[in-house]
Each structure stands twice: as structure tokens, then as C-alpha cells.
Motif scaffolding. Structure first.
Motif, mmCIF file in Angstrom:
data_model
loop_
_atom_site.group_PDB
_atom_site.id
_atom_site.type_symbol
_atom_site.label_atom_id
_atom_site.label_comp_id
_atom_site.label_asym_id
_atom_site.label_seq_id
_atom_site.Cartn_x
_atom_site.Cartn_y
_atom_site.Cartn_z
ATOM 1 N N ASP C 65 39.731 42.845 37.047
ATOM 2 C CA ASP C 65 39.297 41.713 37.872
ATOM 3 C C ASP C 65 40.482 40.898 38.395
ATOM 4 O O ASP C 65 40.328 40.108 39.314
ATOM 5 C CB ASP C 65 38.269 40.841 37.141
ATOM 6 C CG ASP C 65 38.847 40.252 35.880
ATOM 7 O OD1 ASP C 65 39.816 40.830 35.369
ATOM 8 O OD2 ASP C 65 38.340 39.222 35.402
ATOM 9 N N ARG C 66 41.685 41.117 37.820
ATOM 10 C CA ARG C 66 42.862 40.433 38.360
ATOM 11 C C ARG C 66 43.530 41.228 39.469
ATOM 12 O O ARG C 66 44.407 40.726 40.164
ATOM 13 C CB ARG C 66 43.903 40.218 37.249
ATOM 14 C CG ARG C 66 43.429 39.334 36.132
ATOM 15 C CD ARG C 66 44.405 39.401 34.976
ATOM 16 N NE ARG C 66 45.733 38.938 35.368
ATOM 17 C CZ ARG C 66 46.130 37.679 35.228
ATOM 18 N NH1 ARG C 66 45.321 36.802 34.705
ATOM 19 N NH2 ARG C 66 47.326 37.301 35.607
ATOM 20 N N ALA C 69 41.768 39.959 42.851
ATOM 21 C CA ALA C 69 41.247 38.590 42.928
ATOM 22 C C ALA C 69 42.362 37.569 43.149
ATOM 23 O O ALA C 69 42.190 36.613 43.916
ATOM 24 C CB ALA C 69 40.481 38.257 41.646
ATOM 25 N N ALA C 146 36.988 46.622 42.221
ATOM 26 C CA ALA C 146 37.588 45.305 42.440
ATOM 27 C C ALA C 146 37.451 44.894 43.903
ATOM 28 O O ALA C 146 37.188 43.727 44.214
ATOM 29 C CB ALA C 146 39.054 45.326 42.027
ATOM 30 N N THR C 149 33.896 43.595 44.622
ATOM 31 C CA THR C 149 33.480 42.324 44.040
ATOM 32 C C THR C 149 34.488 41.208 44.286
ATOM 33 O O THR C 149 34.365 40.136 43.709
ATOM 34 C CB THR C 149 33.284 42.474 42.518
ATOM 35 O OG1 THR C 149 34.484 43.008 41.963
ATOM 36 C CG2 THR C 149 32.137 43.387 42.200
ATOM 37 N N ARG C 154 31.821 34.928 40.182
ATOM 38 C CA ARG C 154 31.829 35.502 38.842
ATOM 39 C C ARG C 154 31.643 37.005 38.942
ATOM 40 O O ARG C 154 30.626 37.559 38.542
ATOM 41 C CB ARG C 154 30.741 34.872 37.998
ATOM 42 C CG ARG C 154 31.277 33.718 37.156
ATOM 43 C CD ARG C 154 30.158 32.947 36.565
ATOM 44 N NE ARG C 154 29.241 32.536 37.632
ATOM 45 C CZ ARG C 154 28.462 31.475 37.553
ATOM 46 N NH1 ARG C 154 28.456 30.764 36.483
ATOM 47 N NH2 ARG C 154 27.680 31.149 38.553
ATOM 48 N N GLY C 155 32.664 37.655 39.502
ATOM 49 C CA GLY C 155 32.554 39.083 39.755
ATOM 50 C C GLY C 155 32.835 39.945 38.541
ATOM 51 O O GLY C 155 32.539 41.120 38.544
ATOM 52 N N GLY C 156 33.423 39.359 37.479
ATOM 53 C CA GLY C 156 33.916 40.149 36.358
ATOM 54 C C GLY C 156 32.864 41.036 35.710
ATOM 55 O O GLY C 156 33.061 42.234 35.550
ATOM 56 N N LEU C 159 31.560 43.591 38.091
ATOM 57 C CA LEU C 159 32.566 44.644 38.241
ATOM 58 C C LEU C 159 32.393 45.716 37.171
ATOM 59 O O LEU C 159 32.383 46.911 37.466
ATOM 60 C CB LEU C 159 33.956 44.001 38.165
ATOM 61 C CG LEU C 159 35.164 44.913 38.225
ATOM 62 C CD1 LEU C 159 35.222 45.648 39.539
ATOM 63 C CD2 LEU C 159 36.437 44.111 38.046
ATOM 64 N N SER C 160 32.198 45.289 35.914
ATOM 65 C CA SER C 160 32.000 46.267 34.839
ATOM 66 C C SER C 160 30.734 47.077 35.081
ATOM 67 O O SER C 160 30.720 48.294 34.901
ATOM 68 C CB SER C 160 31.880 45.570 33.487
ATOM 69 O OG SER C 160 32.860 44.597 33.359
#
Lengths: 204, 257, 218
Positions: C65-66, C69, C146, C149, C154-156, C159-160
């Protein structure tokens, strides 16, 4: 390199915001973009920069001649001023960052991390990025935010020098920069809603 | 009418208004026909076919299991096609049909999984077996979940339609890959199931007459579920179109039209 | 292109770049496994290849997610999209940087964690081999997730949810190689399949990632 815009209509979030825009941006000239908040100035700049497709109309004058600066500067806080600028210089395939450092008085800050700069200093670094792109058409979105009077003058000088070298600039701002150029007020180009009985129109 | 003209006529249904008018006209037929087929197929299958000599009466869950499993896959295929149509031709109805179909696909997949487990318990002696076919359906279920979650997460409807369409395309490739991977990973217990070999499913290949006894009600059930799926998709797409229109009208009011 | 790679590596290694977090996570998950399943070494050595693969996969997922983002938040992505570098190349480079800072350290750490889980001796080579071939696919697939999203607050978690099903083929073939290797079975078929998946995702998926990124930047 002349940028010609004909009968442009643009949308934000699927809703048409501006329509019937036509203008020409010639080398050596600047256009100051005016209009009330929320009218779609940012959307217009993003569309011209090629980040989003226009709804209607044409944009002539190659997209890869445009350097775009948004509200955020794209700076990395853990990189130094020099590293930030050098990165963008090599992405755009230009070599020297010294003129950019000079133009925005960043020489003393060159080894500072961008994260330690004040808001105005960051802004200056963000604007210095325009110089290292080596592109002739500048698109600037509210460039003078958080700049002091001295820095605004610095910025105006940089734009003037850029225009003097045959570049051009489209600047969304409410400050008078004393530049050689015309004012484009997009307030009158607000998109009118389509007739309500047109289902597809109401749908869009 | 030439083929080109016919093709053009087909695209007319991509107009939301035309779609709504037509779907409202044909929907009653689909509702009645699907319910009639399912009722006839299930009653025939449950009460008027003999018990299988090996599997006993448990075999009768086939009348729910096979049609829902088929629709679970066909629903994803339909979403794939409509996603492609949206990406290529930008017809809003197409994207909304994909969105409308996904929850139906989830329910079909769930029913197929649950009936599979209920059937598997007496047959294999366990509720769940990591059999390739069951596992594939479980993975399909996860793909459906991700797809629906992405639709729900994005506010701008056109962006959501674009992103979910790309996800559907990429997901289809990976779902297919997973199918092969899972087959490689575990050669399973599940019968080589195909409706065209209904005799093989029921273990009565040797007696043609008996397999036909199972085959006809199964076919009627499958037709019923196909019709039910079409009816549900048309109905839900209509709802999505209206919801989208309300959203558009509200947005229009905000900008002061 | 090299400038982007160097910048991403520099950012990862500087303070706050998050380098090593994935590695630490991998270590902790592996250490937790015996607490959960019991210390019998025979059981641990049976499940070691699978546990290590799953641990590596989760560590990889954690850092996704980093991946885009941060560039999204500070506006770098907008600027990159208007730069002469094609977006396809940019996302490929970012995936490569992710692999170098997350995937490769996991591959190198895996044998040491294998010792903790009593991995059979012939398994070490195949574990490293399968991770070396499999982790690039995880970075490339993760970049696609990534990119999907990137615009979401709150894509984390989403994303999973999107990426894990896409990891299924890689996980199946990768863990199969490691498991077969540990028990001395033939590994050629799953290894080839794993390599095929990695090659195909590296070749094709960046186009999808760039496409969804353009949609998100609109």
C-alpha cells in the motif's frame, strides 16, 4: 510552439464544468486564468496537461511540450533539494539544475532535506522543478500560494525570463504578476446542463 | 435486415431509456417462464425420478447443484463480455449490467458450494474436501468478492466502471490460471461433471433409460436457472440505471442546473 | 528510468522508508508458527515450505500500500504521468524497486528461517529457487493492485482482498516447488509453470497497471 484550444468542454467527476473554451497560447506570451473557485480551472489545466481526456473539442500543440505544476509539488521529504531537482532533471532528460537553483535562490538550501523546508521554500523548490523540465509550455496551478512578496517577485522574474526565451505559460492565479499577457476569465464558460428530458444527458 | 443493420439495432439497447422500456416488456415473460421451469424441473426431479442405485436419494441435490454451478461461471463470463463492451464502446448500460450481475454470481457460487458440501457429506464422508473443483469455486467466490468490493469503494461511477472492468479482465486470466494450478495441486474426488454426460454424474452410464430419467428434469432446471438469471440481471440492471439517474440528477441540482 | 529506480531505492533506504519492515514481519510470522502448531520438529519440517512461502507472500502484501500511495499523495504521480517516461515503464520500475527492497531480502532471509522450522536439507535450495522466481510476480501483481486502489482513502484492506486471489497460482506453484524439493520429488513441472507465470506477468501486467493508474489520475 503554439498551443491551440478549440471549443473545449471538460468534465469533473463525470459532470461537465466548462464548455466552449477557445484560445491560443503563443510563444513568448502568458495567459492568466481567472474565474471563481470551483469553476474548473484545475480541471482545465489537468486536461491540457493530458491527465484527463476532454469531453469535446481539440487541444493542438503537442502534449509533450507541456510542463505541469499542480497544487502539490511532488517533493520527497527525505531527499535533499539537489536530489529532488536532479531526479526530475534526469526524468526529463536535462542536465543542469544550477539555473533553477539560482532563479529561486535555493543555493544555500541545496543540501537541506526537503522535509525540513518551510512551506514557502518547498513551493520555490516545486517551481524550480519547472525550469529543469526544459519544456516550453508551462501550466501552473496557483503557483504563488504560501510565497512571500519577495518570492512572488522571484517567480514572476523566472516566468518573464522563460517567456523571453520563447516559452509560454498558462497560470491560474488571482495575484497580479505584472506579466506580458492577457487574462482569460472562464467564468462565462460554465457548462449549461443538458435538457432534462434527454435521458442520456441526465444520465451523464 | 442486413447483419450490419441488425448489429446496429442491437446497440440501440445500450440507450438506457430503450433498455428500460424493452426490459420492462419482456421481464414478466422471463419471471413466469423461469419459475415455471424451476418448479416443474425440481418437482419432477425430486418426486418422480427413482433413487440412484449407488447414491440413493442424495443424488437429487444435482437439480440445484449443477444449474447454480453453471450459472456461477456463466455469470462471470457475462461480466467479462459486458466489461469488454464498456471498455470498447463506452455504453453505460453495459457497465451497469456487469455491476448488477456480480451479486447474483456470488449467490449462485454460494449455493453451488453449499449444495456441493451437503452432497459431499454422505458421498465422501466429509463436508469439505480440497477437491480441485470445489476449490476453484471457492477462488471464484473470492474474485467475486473483490470485484464487488471495488465497485463499492469508488465514488465516481465512470472510474468505478473502468477499474472494475480492467479487474474483471485481469481476474479472468488469473481465475483460469488458478483453475489449472488447482488441478495440478490436487487431483480430486469430484466426478468429471458435465451435463452432456449426465449418465456419468449419476453413475448410471450403463443403463441409458435410467440416465435419461435424470437428464430431462435436469435440463429443465438448467433452462429455468438460465431464465431466472436473465430475469434477475434485467431487473437489477434497471434498478442500477435508475439509481445512476438519481445520482446524476442530484449532481445536476448541486451544480445548479 | 534508472533515475526513478535509484530514487525509489534511496527513498526506501532512508529513514522512514520502511525498508526492513517486511523482513521483520517475515521473521515474526515464522517465529509465531511453532507457538501455534506445537514444537514437534517432524510436523514443522513438513509444513516449513508452505509456511515460509505464505510468510513471504504476506510480508510482500504488507508493503504494497506504500508502493504508489506516497507518490500519489505528494503529487509525484501526476508529474510522472506528464513526464516523457511512459507510465508503463514507470510502473515496471516501481515494481522492480519494490522487489529489490522487499522481495529479494525475503528470498535471502528464507533459508535462515528455514533452519528455525527444521526444513529438510534438500529443501533449502528449492525454497530459495522458488522464491527467487516467484517473488517478482508478487511484486508485479501487487503493483497492479496498488494502482487499482491508489486513489482510495482506506485502500489497504481492499488491496489485500483484490491481490490475494491473484496470488493463488503463484502461491500454488511456488509452494509446490518448495514442498516437492523438500521431499526429494521432481520439481521441474511446477518450476516451469512458476517461471511462466512470472515471465507473463512481467511482460503483460504493467500495461494493465498503467491503464488503471491513468484512470485513477483522471
Amino acid at each position: 510552439m503554439t498551443l491551440t484550444v478549440t471549443d473545449l468542454a471538460i468534465t469533473r467527476g463525470g459532470v461537465p464544468v466548462l464548455e466552449g473554451l477557445s484560445f491560443e497560447l503563443r510563444p513568448g506570451r502568458a495567459i492568466i486564468l481567472r474565474g471563481p473557485n470551483g469553476i474548473g480551472k484545475t480541471t482545465l489545466l489537468r486536461t491540457l496537461a493530458g491527465l484527463q481526456p476532454p469531453l469535446e473539442g481539440h487541444i493542438d500543440g503537442a502534449e509533450d511540450q507541456i510542463a505541469y505544476a499542480s497544487h502539490s509539488d511532488g517533493l520527497k521529504p527525505t531527499l535533499t533539494v539537489t536530489e529532488n531537482l536532479t531526479f526530475w532533471a534526469s526524468v526529463f532528460g536535462t542536465s543542469s539544475i544550477q539555473p533553477a537553483l539560482n532563479a529561486f535562490a535555493l543555493n544555500e538550501l541545496a543540501d537541506r532535506h526537503a522535509g525540513n523546508l518551510s512551506a514557502g521554500q518547498k513551493r520555490r523548490l516545486g517551481l524550480a522543478r519547472m525550469l529543469v523540465t526544459g519544456r516550453p509550455i508551462w501550466m501552473l496551478d496557483e503557483p504563488t500560494v504560501s510565497l512571500d512578496r519577495h518570492a512572488v517577485q522571484m517567480f514572476a522574474d523566472a516566468v518573464r525570463a522563460h517567456l523571453g526565451q520563447g516559452g509560454s505559460a498558462l497560470i491560474a492565479t488571482h495575484i497580479d504578476l505584472g506579466l506580458d499577457g492577457e487574462v482569460l476569465d472562464v467564468g462565462s464558460n460554465k457548462a449549461k446542463p443538458k435538457p432534462i428530458d434527454d435521458f442520456d444527458g441526465g444520465f451523464l | 435486415m442486413s447483419i450490419a443493420a441488425k448489429a446496429n439495432a442491437l446497440w440501440e439497447y445500450a440507450n438506457p431509456r430503450k433498455f428500460l422500456a424493452t426490459s420492462e416488456r419482456v421481464l414478466p415473460f422471463f419471471w413466469v417462464a423461469s419459475i415455471a421451469c424451476i418448479v416443474v424441473g425440481l418437482v419432477w426431479g425430486f418426486f418422480f425420478t427413482p433413487d440412484d442405485y449407488k447414491q440413493g436419494s442424495t443424488v437429487k441435490i444435482i437439480y440445484l447443484h449443477v444449474p447454480t454451478a453453471l450459472m456461477a461461471i456463466n455469470c462471470w463470463l457475462m461480466m467479462l463480455v459486458t466489461s469488454l463492451v464498456w471498455l470498447v464502446r463506452r455504453h453505460h448500460v453495459s457497465a451497469l449490467a456487469a455491476r448488477a450481475a456480480a451479486p447474483i454470481g456470488i449467490v449462485m457460487t454460494l449455493i453451488a458450494l453449499v449444495t456441493g458440501a451437503i452432497w459431499g457429506q454422505p458421498m465422501w464422508g466429509t463436508w469439505w474436501e480440497w477437491d480441485p473443483r470445489l476449490t476453484s469455486f471457492l477462488i471464484l467466490f473470492l474474485f467475486y468478492l473483490g470485484y464487488v468490493a471495488l465497485w463499492e469503494a469508488i465514488e465516481d461511477p465512470d472510474t468505478a466502471a473502468d477499474l472494475t472492468s480492467v479487474l474483471c479482465l485481469v481476474g479472468s486470466v488469473f481465475a483460469l490460471l488458478s483453475r489449472y494450478a488447482v488441478n495440478f495441486w490436487n487431483q480430486g474426488l469430484h466426478q468429471g461433471a458435465s451435463v452432456m454426460r449426465a449418465g456419468a454424474i449419476t453413475g448410471t452410464d450403463t443403463e441409458e433409460k435410467v440416465s435419461n430419467v435424470f437428464f430431462y428434469p435436469l435440463m429443465i432446471c438448467i433452462i429455468g436457472f438460465v431464465l431466472l438469471f436473465i430475469a434477475l440481471v434485467l431487473y437489477r440492471t434497471g434498478t442500477e440505471i435508475r439509481a445512476r439517474r438519481i445520482k446524476a440528477l442530484l449532481a445536476r441540482e448541486r451544480v445548479g442546473g | 528510468m534508472i533515475a526513478l529506480l535509484l530514487r525509489d531505492l534511496k527513498l526506501a533506504f532512508r529513514a522512514g522508508g520502511g525498508f526492513g519492515l517486511g523482513l521483520a514481519f517475515f521473521l515474526i510470522v515464522t517465529v509465531m508458527v511453532p507457538f501455534a502448531v506445537g514444537p514437534q520438529s517432524s510436523l514443522l519440517s513438513t509444513i516449513a515450505p508452505g509456511v515460509l512461502w505464505l510468510g513471504a507472500l504476506l510480508a510482500c502484501l504488507l508493503s504494497l500500500d506504500r508502493l504508489l500511495a506516497l507518490d500519489w499523495e505528494d503529487g509525484s504521480l501526476d508529474l510522472l504521468a506528464t513526464a516523457p517516461l511512459p507510465l508503463e515503464a514507470a510502473v515496471s520500475i516501481k515494481a522492480l524497486a519494490h522487489w529489490l527492497t522487499t522481495g529479494l531480502p525475503l528470498v535471502l532471509a528464507a533459508p535462515f528461517l528455514g533452519v528455525l522450522l527444521n526444513l529438510p536439507v534438500p529443501g533449502f535450495f528449492w525454497l530459495v529457487m522458488s522464491l527467487l522466481i516467484g517473488t517478482p510476480a508478487m511484486s508485479v501483481i501487487g503493483t497492479f493492485g496498488a494502482a487499482l486502489t491508489v486513489g482510495l482513502k482506506r485502500g489497504g484492506l481492499l488491496l489485500s482482498l483484490l491481490v490475494l486471489p491473484l496470488y493463488v497460482p503463484t502461491l500454488i506453484f511456488g509452494a509446490e516447488v518448495a514442498r516437492r524439493g523438500a521431499t526429494g520429488m521432481e520439481t521441474q513441472t511446477p518450476l516451469l509453470m512458476l517461471a511462466g507465470i512470472t515471465a507473463a506477468t512481467i511482460a503483460l501486467l504493467p500495461f494493465a497497471s498503467a491503464a488503471v493508474l491513468r484512470i485513477n489520475l483522471r
